[in-house]
Design a protein around this motif. Structure first.
Motif, PDB file in Angstrom:
ATOM      1  N   THR A   1       0.810  -1.224   0.000  1.00 46.37           N
ATOM      2  CA  THR A   1       0.000   0.000   0.000  1.00 46.37           C
ATOM      3  C   THR A   1       0.843   1.275   0.000  1.00 46.37           C
ATOM      4  OG1 THR A   1      -0.136   0.260   2.417  1.00 46.37           O
ATOM      5  CG2 THR A   1      -1.691  -1.268   1.366  1.00 46.37           C
ATOM      6  N   TYR A   2       2.152   1.153  -0.098  1.00 47.65           N
ATOM      7  CA  TYR A   2       3.020   2.319   0.058  1.00 47.65           C
ATOM      8  C   TYR A   2       2.975   3.288  -1.129  1.00 47.65           C
ATOM      9  CZ  TYR A   2       5.399   0.089   4.048  1.00 47.65           C
ATOM     10  OH  TYR A   2       5.707  -0.498   5.252  1.00 47.65           O
ATOM     11  N   ASN A   3       2.692   2.771  -2.328  1.00 46.18           N
ATOM     12  CA  ASN A   3       2.715   3.606  -3.535  1.00 46.18           C
ATOM     13  C   ASN A   3       4.065   4.320  -3.684  1.00 46.18           C
ATOM     14  OD1 ASN A   3       0.023   2.862  -3.873  1.00 46.18           O
ATOM     15  ND2 ASN A   3      -0.761   4.751  -2.963  1.00 46.18           N
ATOM     16  N   VAL A   4       5.135   3.537  -3.725  1.00 42.75           N
ATOM     17  CA  VAL A   4       6.495   4.087  -3.752  1.00 42.75           C
ATOM     18  C   VAL A   4       6.789   4.699  -5.121  1.00 42.75           C
ATOM     19  CG1 VAL A   4       8.939   3.556  -3.476  1.00 42.75           C
ATOM     20  CG2 VAL A   4       7.229   2.324  -2.106  1.00 42.75           C
ATOM     21  N   SER A   5       7.391   5.888  -5.100  1.00 45.65           N
ATOM     22  CA  SER A   5       7.884   6.503  -6.323  1.00 45.65           C
ATOM     23  C   SER A   5       9.261   7.097  -6.050  1.00 45.65           C
ATOM     24  CB  SER A   5       6.918   7.572  -6.831  1.00 45.65           C
ATOM     25  OG  SER A   5       6.715   8.573  -5.854  1.00 45.65           O
ATOM     26  N   VAL A   6       9.947   7.481  -7.127  1.00 41.69           N
ATOM     27  CA  VAL A   6      11.305   8.013  -7.037  1.00 41.69           C
ATOM     28  C   VAL A   6      11.280   9.492  -7.392  1.00 41.69           C
ATOM     29  CG1 VAL A   6      13.683   7.809  -7.848  1.00 41.69           C
ATOM     30  CG2 VAL A   6      12.247   5.759  -7.639  1.00 41.69           C
ATOM     31  N   LYS A   7      11.848  10.329  -6.519  1.00 39.76           N
ATOM     32  CA  LYS A   7      11.879  11.766  -6.754  1.00 39.76           C
ATOM     33  C   LYS A   7      13.042  12.139  -7.670  1.00 39.76           C
ATOM     34  CE  LYS A   7      11.784  12.716  -2.273  1.00 39.76           C
ATOM     35  NZ  LYS A   7      11.658  13.458  -1.000  1.00 39.76           N
ATOM     36  N   HIS A   8      13.119  13.424  -7.996  1.00 38.82           N
ATOM     37  CA  HIS A   8      14.144  13.884  -8.941  1.00 38.82           C
ATOM     38  C   HIS A   8      15.558  13.657  -8.420  1.00 38.82           C
ATOM     39  CE1 HIS A   8      15.206  17.523  -6.612  1.00 38.82           C
ATOM     40  NE2 HIS A   8      13.947  17.485  -6.243  1.00 38.82           N
ATOM     41  N   ASP A   9      15.741  13.620  -7.093  1.00 37.09           N
ATOM     42  CA  ASP A   9      17.070  13.384  -6.524  1.00 37.09           C
ATOM     43  C   ASP A   9      17.336  11.896  -6.268  1.00 37.09           C
ATOM     44  OD1 ASP A   9      15.423  12.873  -4.380  1.00 37.09           O
ATOM     45  OD2 ASP A   9      16.377  14.295  -3.014  1.00 37.09           O
ATOM     46  N   ARG A  10      16.464  11.038  -6.789  1.00 37.92           N
ATOM     47  CA  ARG A  10      16.576   9.584  -6.726  1.00 37.92           C
ATOM     48  C   ARG A  10      16.237   9.013  -5.355  1.00 37.92           C
ATOM     49  NH1 ARG A  10      22.330   8.314  -9.273  1.00 37.92           N
ATOM     50  NH2 ARG A  10      21.858   6.346  -8.278  1.00 37.92           N
ATOM     51  N   SER A  11      15.754   9.861  -4.444  1.00 34.05           N
ATOM     52  CA  SER A  11      15.290   9.353  -3.159  1.00 34.05           C
ATOM     53  C   SER A  11      13.854   8.857  -3.309  1.00 34.05           C
ATOM     54  CB  SER A  11      15.366  10.441  -2.083  1.00 34.05           C
ATOM     55  OG  SER A  11      14.520  11.528  -2.401  1.00 34.05           O
ATOM     56  N   LEU A  12      13.421   8.051  -2.346  1.00 33.24           N
ATOM     57  CA  LEU A  12      12.099   7.442  -2.408  1.00 33.24           C
ATOM     58  C   LEU A  12      11.065   8.295  -1.675  1.00 33.24           C
ATOM     59  CD1 LEU A  12      13.026   3.712  -1.659  1.00 33.24           C
ATOM     60  CD2 LEU A  12      12.808   4.831  -3.883  1.00 33.24           C
ATOM     61  N   VAL A  13       9.839   8.212  -2.135  1.00 35.06           N
ATOM     62  CA  VAL A  13       8.730   8.832  -1.429  1.00 35.06           C
ATOM     63  C   VAL A  13       7.543   7.881  -1.497  1.00 35.06           C
ATOM     64  CG1 VAL A  13       7.912  10.080  -3.476  1.00 35.06           C
ATOM     65  CG2 VAL A  13       7.307  10.912  -1.189  1.00 35.06           C
ATOM     66  N   THR A  14       6.743   7.868  -0.451  1.00 30.54           N
ATOM     67  CA  THR A  14       5.588   6.970  -0.375  1.00 30.54           C
ATOM     68  C   THR A  14       4.327   7.764  -0.029  1.00 30.54           C
ATOM     69  OG1 THR A  14       5.677   6.513   2.000  1.00 30.54           O
ATOM     70  CG2 THR A  14       7.127   5.202   0.578  1.00 30.54           C
ATOM     71  N   ARG A  15       3.210   7.081  -0.139  1.00 28.21           N
ATOM     72  CA  ARG A  15       1.946   7.644   0.319  1.00 28.21           C
ATOM     73  C   ARG A  15       2.042   8.062   1.782  1.00 28.21           C
ATOM     74  NH1 ARG A  15      -1.384   5.211   3.590  1.00 28.21           N
ATOM     75  NH2 ARG A  15      -0.458   3.166   3.248  1.00 28.21           N
ATOM     76  N   VAL A  16       2.771   7.296   2.561  1.00 23.74           N
ATOM     77  CA  VAL A  16       2.842   7.547   3.994  1.00 23.74           C
ATOM     78  C   VAL A  16       3.609   8.831   4.280  1.00 23.74           C
ATOM     79  CG1 VAL A  16       3.446   6.537   6.225  1.00 23.74           C
ATOM     80  CG2 VAL A  16       2.741   5.053   4.346  1.00 23.74           C
ATOM     81  N   ASP A  17       4.684   9.109   3.511  1.00 22.42           N
ATOM     82  CA  ASP A  17       5.391  10.388   3.670  1.00 22.42           C
ATOM     83  C   ASP A  17       4.410  11.547   3.559  1.00 22.42           C
ATOM     84  OD1 ASP A  17       8.705   9.994   3.081  1.00 22.42           O
ATOM     85  OD2 ASP A  17       7.422   8.387   2.364  1.00 22.42           O
ATOM     86  N   ASN A  18       3.613  11.520   2.504  1.00 20.30           N
ATOM     87  CA  ASN A  18       2.690  12.618   2.244  1.00 20.30           C
ATOM     88  C   ASN A  18       1.595  12.724   3.300  1.00 20.30           C
ATOM     89  OD1 ASN A  18       3.713  13.750  -0.308  1.00 20.30           O
ATOM     90  ND2 ASN A  18       3.235  11.733  -1.148  1.00 20.30           N
TER      91      ASN A  18
END
Length: 262
Positions: free
Chosen positions: A30-47
């Motif tokens: 359920t995390y919906n992981v994506s990669v940001k422009h700096d190659r770090s990860l972001v998830t639904r949970v971050d937001n």
């Protein structure tokens, strides 16, 4: 603005967000992981964590703007640096979170101009809360903390994250630090790594490719515990700063030596 009130509410917001992180941890589908422009990860949970923190603090301090990791870059840059502003990292240690390592936290700082005034880190997996108010000391779960007294290179315990340095510095760190100290670690959350220096668990930390929200709260906690953090040339960045930075954070006793060795 009463800093005691800001600390209390920042801790309340951090606790709520940390509970959200823990409640969602382990449900990777359920995390919906994506990669940001700096190659770090972001998830639904971050937001979601960021929205929770900002929503809570806006109700308490409606006139104070935010610099936040998952906020639009322009919104961050538009914050006026000569007044109060919050700095939020809603999930420090996203890579650890994603792969199932329980080492991450929420981070909230209040700054004015270039100075952090309040720092809060909440680690939900170890039930630990690191806090600091400028001039008032640093605390872990309400008990005052202080940096270590170790200073001989062969007795040091350090956290080292150096894989993105240029090759020459990478090799100097290997030869002059990693091969000399007693033990090194890479724990996976910059905020907690610096907090561990503040609490005397580690003697120092070398970290590259980090952002302001990684250090705004943790750096104040370290300084209030008697430690020191700087860029690699020994200077301090002027907040707010939006480019990536490299830092050394130590108990203070070993700071100059570590800088000279790398």
């Amino acid at each position: 603005m009463q800093l005691e009130d800001v600390l209390r509410h920042s801790l309340a917001a951090g606790r709520q967000a940390a509970k959200l992180l823990k409640d969602n941890f382990g449900d990777a589908d359920t995390y919906n992981v994506s990669v940001k422009h700096d190659r770090s990860l972001v998830t639904r949970v971050d937001n979601e964590s960021q929205q929770l923190i900002i929503s809570y603090l806006k109700k308490q301090f409606p006139d104070v703007p935010f610099i936040a990791e998952e906020q639009d870059r322009q919104a961050n840059i538009d914050v006026k640096s000569d007044s109060y502003y919050f700095v939020v990292d809603p999930l420090d240690g996203t890579a650890s979170f994603v792969i199932g390592i329980p080492f991450f936290c929420t981070s909230v700082a209040l700054c004015r101009g270039k100075q952090s005034l309040i720092g809060v880190l909440v680690d939900p997996n170890h039930n630990e809360e690191f806090t600091a108010t400028i001039g008032k000391g640093a605390f872990l779960n309400g008990r005052r903390i202080a940096v270590s007294k170790r200073h001989n290179i062969d007795n040091l315990y350090m956290n080292v994250n150096h894989t993105k340095f240029e090759q020459s510095r990478y090799e100097r760190i290997n030869a002059n630090i990693l091969k000399k100290i007693k033990r090194f670690h890479k724990l996976g959350s910059l905020c907690l790594e610096v907090a561990y220096v503040a609490s005397g668990r580690l003697d120092g930390s070398i970290n590259n490719d980090l952002s302001m929200w990684d250090i705004a709260a943790a750096g104040l906690i370290l300084e209030e515990a008697g430690g020191k953090w700087t860029l690699l040339d020994g200077s301090k960045p002027t907040f707010p700063v939006f480019e990536k930075i490299d830092i050394v954070a130590t108990n203070g006793l070993i700071h100059d030596e570590i800088l000279n060795r790398i």
